[in-house]
Each structure stands twice: as structure tokens, then as C-alpha cells.
Design an enzyme around this catalytic site. Structure first.
Site, short mmCIF file in Angstrom:
data_model
loop_
_atom_site.label_atom_id
_atom_site.label_comp_id
_atom_site.label_asym_id
_atom_site.label_seq_id
_atom_site.Cartn_x
_atom_site.Cartn_y
_atom_site.Cartn_z
N ASP A 45 -30.70 9.71 47.35
CA ASP A 45 -31.82 8.95 46.78
C ASP A 45 -31.40 8.10 45.59
O ASP A 45 -32.05 7.11 45.26
CB ASP A 45 -32.90 9.91 46.27
CG ASP A 45 -33.79 10.39 47.40
OD1 ASP A 45 -33.99 9.63 48.36
OD2 ASP A 45 -34.29 11.53 47.31
N LYS B 117 -27.64 17.18 39.27
CA LYS B 117 -28.17 16.62 40.52
C LYS B 117 -27.18 15.67 41.20
O LYS B 117 -26.02 15.99 41.34
CB LYS B 117 -29.53 15.97 40.26
CG LYS B 117 -30.63 17.05 40.14
CD LYS B 117 -32.00 16.50 39.92
CE LYS B 117 -32.57 15.70 41.03
NZ LYS B 117 -33.22 16.45 42.08
N HIS C 126 -26.99 20.70 49.61
CA HIS C 126 -27.28 20.17 50.95
C HIS C 126 -26.04 19.64 51.70
O HIS C 126 -25.85 19.97 52.87
CB HIS C 126 -28.37 19.09 50.77
CG HIS C 126 -28.94 18.51 52.00
ND1 HIS C 126 -30.20 17.98 52.04
CD2 HIS C 126 -28.45 18.34 53.24
CE1 HIS C 126 -30.44 17.50 53.24
NE2 HIS C 126 -29.40 17.71 53.99
N GLN D 175 -31.20 23.69 45.29
CA GLN D 175 -30.83 22.29 45.54
C GLN D 175 -29.46 21.95 44.93
O GLN D 175 -28.66 21.28 45.51
CB GLN D 175 -31.89 21.34 44.97
CG GLN D 175 -31.66 19.90 45.39
CD GLN D 175 -32.43 18.93 44.52
OE1 GLN D 175 -32.18 18.80 43.32
NE2 GLN D 175 -33.38 18.25 45.12
N GLY E 11 -32.70 20.90 51.52
CA GLY E 11 -32.11 20.71 52.84
C GLY E 11 -30.94 21.65 53.10
O GLY E 11 -30.50 21.80 54.23
C1 GLC Z 1 -33.54 15.68 47.59
C2 GLC Z 1 -34.43 14.93 48.57
C3 GLC Z 1 -33.63 14.47 49.77
C4 GLC Z 1 -32.41 13.72 49.35
C5 GLC Z 1 -31.58 14.52 48.35
C6 GLC Z 1 -30.42 13.73 47.79
O1 GLC Z 1 -33.15 16.89 48.16
O2 GLC Z 1 -35.49 15.74 49.01
O3 GLC Z 1 -34.42 13.65 50.60
O4 GLC Z 1 -31.67 13.43 50.49
O5 GLC Z 1 -32.39 14.92 47.29
O6 GLC Z 1 -30.81 12.66 47.01
#
Ligand code: GLC
Length: 821
Positions: free
Chosen positions: A511, A653, A661, A707, A727
Site C-alpha cells: 500500500d 510496517k 504476510h 501483521q 494476510g
Molecule cells: C495491509 C493491508 C494489505 C496490504 C498490506 C501491505 O496488510 O491490509 O492490503 O497488502 O498491508 O501494504
């Protein structure tokens, strides 16, 4: 440091030290009602939508960090001392009372032993009823008679999160409460179905419906006036803030025990009365646990493993699949971090979540796929965030009319243009559809006719109030699922930049990496993967022309990858709109990125030698003992050509954190390269189970992937944040089961092709696939990492494992010579 342990027999995580560094949460409910609760019974509940139908209130991001909640207080009427069964809100010193919290699958049990009174409170939401039960047991463990008072407390919320957090002009005066025959009714006067109830399986001695009366002025949930006084005030009113408090006096002789059941539900007093009758029969309460146990049994039993890695067994058999299921149920927007201020479906997140659970939840997977297909614009991109109701022809929900005028959105506002399209969103759906068909065998799904978002006619009379309740009646177009897939693939083929790489558009999976509208190598590789899956499907369907056409597109991507995206030791991440390559050897910051390299390999686009080199570079630059960082070194200089990522603090982040993820993408990529040792090393690093004894660093719950964890460039390196709704839940499960353990359903057979650590001697998997149950024993006598030498089905040597009914024994012998008949 350790705060609790995994009780695998009961499928529970047991917290024994209550003063955790942060809230550890769980999810209750598997249908309409959902409660997010933590280890101190703090949290909130909603009905269907955390944005539009909240039931109990949560003071998000506040001090203390988890108030209010669903609490039970006990008061000793002789000493006037009082406490709560959950450690908070009263918070007795931990040296004076024993507390425990057991998070189980869709229930949480709090217990407390204080001054020889043992209390437990289990929160659970039954299937089939829109109610949360608070199942309370109190036992007198002393040798004298004890006179106690029990109080419940929860704080009702105004339904809409906006009206509950800002502009109380209407909400504060439009909610009322009343009490009759042991049932509190909370009523949102401006809403036709705006009712909740709170009741119990006993006749209360007193009650309070007004929050401020129960708590008292300048007090908090720590020391409510009613509890201190030993009696509720009998308050209720039209207007104000409301609560559910019922008080009961009990006398327990030595060793005596009592069971009380509180019920917090959706619906009016009448509904509450029916539920009260049902659950006053304690057998019905007991059945709720059995039923939920069976519910989870049936899901978990679709795939159970027994490997030499106990962390992996615990995660795959229990917690990881639980997390993946919760994501698909509640769609990622209800936690203590995302407190429900947005709902609907995030296109990419939902598609990925759906892909990971077709075996345990085929119905939900299918539902989500259809919703996403309806949310596809005919140009071939997905609506980044949308409410599935907008495009659901069967939606009968009446629109909510806010007492404060909120202009209705136009169709254009609901269906955003390409300027807001994310380049990866819809690509995930192609693979998710193929995965669903391989799992279920429902090949006819491909022919189903589904509308496109921009071709939908919304019913005029209902487009009056808010986006969430706009209903649609009639479609004016559409195409088969197959055609939707083609539109998605063609969109990415067309949307390429000067270098032949897919445009990044608003953003890709990351994002925060906006590339100023440049090109994203990750998306090109993702396109390649979607094409690969699609071509397999087209082959299976005998669509020769499509196979040819789309195989050619794949070739072109592989060529562009070789010529434009390779940087000598790894693949670049993208190109900004000004032509600057991102993620190159010569970059000082953001030199190397995880997403592009894992996808180059996982998709199959990278040749073997480049794949090895790229993943070795990932290992060298980005791997840590807690998992792999997303990129590195972190950006410290803001650069809007690269994107928002450069404005995120280093190590947090998307800017150099261990972003969970994409970690499983690396496991899968390593498996594609045949390096099981490396894959397992990466797996173990991220595995929360293996971080159970280092909570002083991790802080977050060890039964859920989070996350991200802070990266090396942050002072809190290793600290995990954002549990459950990520995810990584789905992907960790997908990569571990499909790639590492290698159990991959195909259209007509069950492929078994593990990639494991060389030291593993053997492992077992029980896999239900379609109508068959397969007991799979994998043996590894030569201690290799990948390669199947022999395959036996019920004692006979075979080439493939076909689709079968009944239970079957499968023996897989790994080995170097591919001697398969
Ligand atoms: C968050 C969002 C996901 C995105 C990820 C990386 O987990 O929900 O859609 O792909 O961040 O930015």
C-alpha cells in the site's frame, strides 16, 4: 519471558501471567455476532458489521488499553471487598489472587481464585442464536458460609461507529433503556430494528440500565458505585448512555457452587425472553460448547499434520487455520487496532484469504469469490474496498436513514475509476478461483454468469441514505467467471509501462509503495502466476486458443524479467514514473525488497540460477531471527517518487519491518527451488509458537501471526503488532501445507510433493479432499529435501492419487531417483 502455554489437547492457549505487555485477543462467534475480547474480558461485540451495528462500546486506543468489556464482579457482603472474575477491571494485586485466561476456539474462559472463592466466566456465542452467553460458575472453597453479590456489566454502543464517536446530537438522545421481568432492553429509537437485550437465567435482585448510575460520578469500571454499595440503583431512561447490569445475591455454604448465565443479545425484549427460556436450561448451554467443538472439528479435521516440528503442528492443526477462518469470516476490520471504522471487502485481502481456506470453508470461499467477481469493473480491475451488498441482487436490507442528513453516494462514487485501482487487487482472484475449483471439483463455477460492478443497476428508491445499504435489483450485463478472469488478465497485459513491466497504478500489494504511478515488478510476477494458473485451467477445459495466447503473454513477462528486472544479484522492485529503478544494488536505502524476489521465484518466471541468487540475497540482506524484513535498509529520506513508504519510520510496517504476510511467499519460493532446510528456517523464525518464551521482545500473542514485527532499524526490534487480521494468517497456512508439506489438490488428482528439511525422517498428514479421506505417510529414507520416488495407494504402487470416496492409505517415499511408474 513466558506468560502462558499451549494446551493442545483442549485447543486452548492458557495465559497465567495477567500483566501482559499488550492485549491478547480472541474472536467469539462464527456467524452474525462477533465479539473481540482480550485476556481481561475487555473488548466489544457487533452484529454483522462492526461499522454499522455495534452492540457494545469500545474506547479505542485509550487508557487503559482495553475498556470497557463484558465483566462480572463478585462482592463479599461481609467484608465489602469486591473483585472481577477477569483480572481487569478491578485488577486485584496479582500476589493476592490467582487469575487465568484460556483462549479457545470461539470461546474464552476467565477464572479467578480470591479469598477462597473460585469464579469462572466463559464468554461464548452459540451457533444459530444471536446472543453472547456469559457462563459463570462460583464456588465457595472456604469452610464457612459466604454471602456474595454478583454483578454483570457491559456498556451498550450506538450502532454506527461515527455516531458513537463523534456528533452525539442525535445518538445520545435517541437511545433508551427499560427493565421488565428480568430483561433489560436497549432501544435505538431511530432504527427500525435497533434493539438489544441483556438478561440472565435468574430473577435479579436489582438492575441498572444507565451507565453513569452504575459507575457513579468520577469513577470507572475499576470501582463502580453500584458494586461498592452492594446494589444497583434501578436506573433506566429514554436518552443517555446505557449498560447491562443485573445483580444477584447468593449464599454459598462450604464447598457449594452455583452457575449463573447472563445473555447479551440482538433483538427486542421478546427475543430476549425466548433466549432466556432456552438458555435457562443449562443443558442447552452445555450443548453450545459441544456444537462449537464439532464445528471446529469438522473444519480442522480436513487437514491434520504430525511432523517433527511441534510448533508447526500446533499452528497448522489449530491456530493458523483458526486465524485464516476468522479473517475470511470477519473480513479483517474488527480488532483492537482496526476498531471497525471501515467494513466491506478489501479486494486483494479477501481474494487471498479466500484462496487459503477452500478445504475447510468451501461455502464461504465461494461466497467471497462471487462477491469479488461482482465487485470487478468490466475494464478488468477490482474495486479496492466495497460493500458486497451494493452488488447483491438478493440483498433485502433496508437502507439506514440517518437522522442527520448524509448525502447519498452516486453510482460513480461507488464504482471508482482506474485512478484508484490497485494493480494487484484482481490478479489474486484468478488464482483463488482456480484453487477453489481444484479443491471442490466444481468446474461449472467457471461458467456461472456474474455481473460487473459498473454494469449494475441500483434500485433508485433505496439509494437514499448511505453507501452501506444501497441495494441493487437488476443486472444489465455480466459475463461468465471465465470471462471475468480473462478481463483481469488482459487488464494487466494492457496496463504496462515503458519497460514492459506492469504499471503500479495507485499501489500494488504494498500500500505504501506507490512508485508515483510507475511500474511494479512484483505485479508482473503476480500476473505471471495468475496466467500460469489460468493456463492450467484453460488446458483442463480444452481451450486451446487461450492456452496459446496466454502462454505467449507469460513468455513476454519472463523475457522482460530477464532483460529489465534483473539487477545482477536480485530482481528490482520497480521503476518510478521518472524512470528511476527501485531496489537496486546501487541504492543505499530500499536496496532489496522481499515481494519482487519471492514472486519472481514463486511464480515460476525466474530461471533456476537467478532464483537461487535472488533468494540467497534475501537471506543475506533481509532475514532475521524473527522472520524476513520487507525491504532494507529502511528508507530514511522521504521521496514521493517512491511513495509513502519513505514517510514511515524506519523499521516499522512497510518500511523495513518484518512484515509477516510476504514471509510465507519466501517459504514457497524456497520450496520451488527445492531448499527445504531454508524454507523451514524461515518458517521457524516467523512462527509465533517459537516466540512463546520471548514475550518481553515479541509482546503480542504467540498463537496468532501479527501483521509485522519491528525490523532491525527500530529500537523495538522484534516487537510484534496487529494480531489476527493479517494476510499472513492465510498465507502461512497456504505455503506450509501446499508448498512445504506439499499437499496440492489438482483438477483430477491429489498431488503430493513435499519440500522438507533433510533431517526429517517422516511425517503424516490426514487430508480430506472432496469425498475422500487420505492418510498420508511421507517417508524420507535418503534424507533429501524434495523429490518423490515412490507413491503407494492402499498398498499398490501408483503414479497419481485420484479422487476417491472413503478412507485411503497413501505412502509417499521421497528419494532422488524419480522412479515413478
Ligand atoms: C495491509 C493491508 C494489505 C496490504 C498490506 C501491505 O496488510 O491490509 O492490503 O497488502 O498491508 O501494504
Amino acid at each position: 519471558m513466558k506468560y502462558g502455554y499451549f494446551d493442545n489437547e483442549n485447543r486452548e492457549y492458557v495465559i497465567e501471567k495477567m500483566d501482559l505487555p499488550t492485549s491478547w485477543t480472541n474472536y467469539l462467534g462464527v456467524e452474525n455476532m462477533c465479539a473481540v475480547v482480550n485476556h481481561t474480558a475487555g473488548g466489544y461485540m457487533f452484529y454483522k458489521s462492526p461499522q454499522y451495528h455495534r452492540i457494545t462500546r469500545f474506547r479505542a486506543n485509550a487508557i487503559p488499553l482495553d475498556r470497557p468489556g463484558h465483566y462480572v464482579y463478585i462482592r463479599d457482603d461481609e467484608t465489602k471487598d469486591y473483585w472481577s472474575i477477569s483480572w481487569q477491571p478491578v485488577g486485584k494485586p496479582l500476589a493476592q489472587a490467582d487469575y487465568q485466561c484460556r483462549h479457545g476456539l470461539s470461546y474464552t474462559k476467565y477464572s479467578c481464585r480470591y479469598k477462597d472463592i473460585a469464579g469462572t466466566q466463559t464468554l461464548v456465542i452459540p451457533r444459530g442464536d444471536d446472543v453472547e452467553l456469559w457462563d459463570v460458575h462460583i464456588k465457595n472453597e472456604s469452610d464457612k458460609v459466604r454471602n456474595l453479590c454478583i454483578f454483570s456489566y457491559c456498556e451498550f454502543s450506538f450502532h454506527h461507529i461515527d455516531m458513537d464517536n463523534q456528533n452525539f446530537q442525535m445518538s445520545l438522545y435517541a437511545a433508551g433503556s427499560s427493565y421488565e421481568n428480568g430483561i433489560i432492553e436497549h432501544d435505538l429509537f431511530y432504527e427500525e430494528f435497533g434493539y438489544q437485550y441483556f438478561t440472565a437465567n435468574f430473577k435479579p435482585d436489582s438492575f441498572d440500565c444507565l451507565r453513569d448510575k452504575f459507575i457513579g460520578l468520577y469513577r470507572t469500571e475499576n470501582n463502580p458505585l453500584a458494586v461498592e454499595q452492594g446494589k444497583c440503583g434501578g436506573s433506566y431512561e429514554k436518552g443517555s448512555n446505557h449498560c447491562g447490569s443485573l445483580q444477584k445475591k447468593i449464599t454459598l455454604g462450604p464447598g457449594e457452587e452455583i452457575r449463573l448465565v447472563f445473555m447479551l443479545g440482538e433483538g427486542n425484549r421478546e427475543a430476549g425472553s425466548a433466549i432466556r427460556e432456552k438458555y435457562s436450561n443449562l443443558d442447552n448451554v452445555d450443548k453450545v460448547y459441544d456444537d462449537l467443538r464439532q464445528y471446529w472439528d469438522s473444519k480442522l479435521s480436513k487437514l491434520q499434520i504430525n511432523t517433527p516440528n511441534i510448533g508447526m503442528n500446533t499452528l497448522i492443526n489449530i491456530w493458523n487455520i483458526y486465524q485464516a477462518e476468522i479473517n475470511i469470516m470477519f473480513s479483517r476490520f474488527a480488532s483492537f487496532i482496526e476498531v471497525g471504522g471501515r467494513t466491506g471487502l478489501g479486494y486483494r485481502d479477501t481474494a487471498q484469504d479466500a484462496m487459503t481456506i477452500p478445504h475447510s470453508n468451501p461455502e464461504k470461499c465461494r461466497q467471497r469469490l462471487v462477491e469479488l467477481l461482482r465487485g470487478l469493473v468490466s475494464a478488468g480491475y477490482g474495486l479496492h474496498l466495497f460493500q458486497p451488498e451494493w452488488f447483491d441482487p438478493d440483498n433485502k436490507a433496508k437502507p439506514f436513514k440517518s437522522p442527520t442528513v448524509i448525502p447519498a453516494p452516486s453510482r460513480e462514487e461507488m464504482v471508482h475509476g482506474i485512478e484508484d485501482a490497485c494493480s494487484d487487487d484482481a490478479l489474486w482472484l484468478v488464482s483463488a478461483i482456480v484453487e477453489y475449483v481444484k479443491e471442490t471439483g466444481e468446474i461449472n463455477f467457471i461458467d456461472e454468469i456474474i455481473t460487473y460492478a459498473d454494469q449494475y443497476t441500483a434500485r433508485k428508491d433505496t439509494v437514499t441514505a448511505r453507501k452501506d445499504t444501497v441495494t441493487a435489483r437488476k443486472d444489465t450485463g455480466g459475463g461468465s467467471v471465465y470471462e471475468h478472469m480473462i478481463k483481469i488478465l488482459d487488464f494487466s497485459t494492457e496496463q504496462v509501462g515503458e519497460n514492459g513491466i506492469c504499471k503500479g497504478l495507485r499501489a500494488d500489494w504494498n500500500d505504501c509503495l506507490n512508485l508515483g504511478g510507475g511500474e511494479s515488478t512484483m505485479v508482473s510476477f503476480l500476473h505471471y502466476w495468475a496466467l500460469k494458473n489460468f493456463v492450467e485451467l484453460a488446458k483442463y477445459l480444452g481451450k486451446v486458443e487461450d492456452v496459446k495466447k496466454y502462454s505467449m503473454v507469460m513468455k513476454n513477462i519472463a523475457k522482460a524479467a530477464d532483460e529489465q528486472m534483473w539487477d545482477g544479484s536480485w530482481y528490482i522492485r520497480g521503476v518510478t514514473k521518472n524512470g528511476k529503478k527501485i531496489g537496486t544494488w546501487s541504492d543505499k536505502e530500499g536496496k532489496i525488497h522481499l515481494e519482487s524476489n519471492t514472486w519472481a521465484v514463486l511464480s515460476g518466471a525466474a530461471p533456476y540460477d537467478k532464483g537461487i541468487k535472488a533468494m540467497d540475497s534475501i537471506n543475506e540482506y533481509l532475514s532475521t531471527p524473527y522472520g524476513i524484513m520487507l525491504n532494507g535498509p529502511s528508507y530514511t529520506q522521504s521521496d514521493d517518487d517512491i511513495g509513502f513508504v519513505t514517510r514511515v519510520y524506519p523499521g516499522i510496517k512497510e518500511n523495513g519491518a518484518i512484515f509477516s504476510h510476504p514471509n510465507p511467499w519466501a517459504w514457497a519460493a524456497e520450496c520451488e527451488l527445492g531448499r527445504g532446510d531454508r524454507a523451514m528456517g524461515f518458517y521457524n523464525a516467523l512462527c509465533p509458537y517459537h516466540q512463546n518464551d520471548m514475550i518481553e521482545i515479541r509482546e503480542a500473542e504467540p498463537y496468532s501471526y501479527c501483521q509485522f514485527m519491528m525490523g532491525v532499524d527500530h529500537t523495538a526490534y522484534g516487537r510484534a503488532r496487529h494480531p489476527f487480521m493479517t494476510g499472513s494468517g492465510g498465507w502461512a497456512y497456504f505455503s506450509a501445507t501446499r508448498y512445504m508439506l506439499g499437499i496440492k489438490p489438482q483438477f483430477e488428482n491429489l498431488e503430493i510433493d513435499p519440500c522438507i528439511p533433510g533431517e526429517w525422517e517422516k511425517f503424516q498428514v490426514t487430508r480430506v479432499w472432496r469425498d475422500g479421506t487420505y492418510h498420508i505417510q511421507v517417508e524420507n529414507p535418503e534424507h533429501i529435501m524434495k523429490g518423490v520416488k515412490e507413491l503407494y495407494l492402499d498398498g499398490h504402487k501408483v503414479k497419481d492419487i485420484p479422487q476417491l470416496k472413503g478412507t485411503h492409505e497413501v505412502r509417499v517415499v521421497m528419494g532422488n531417483q524419480q522412479e515413478r511408474i
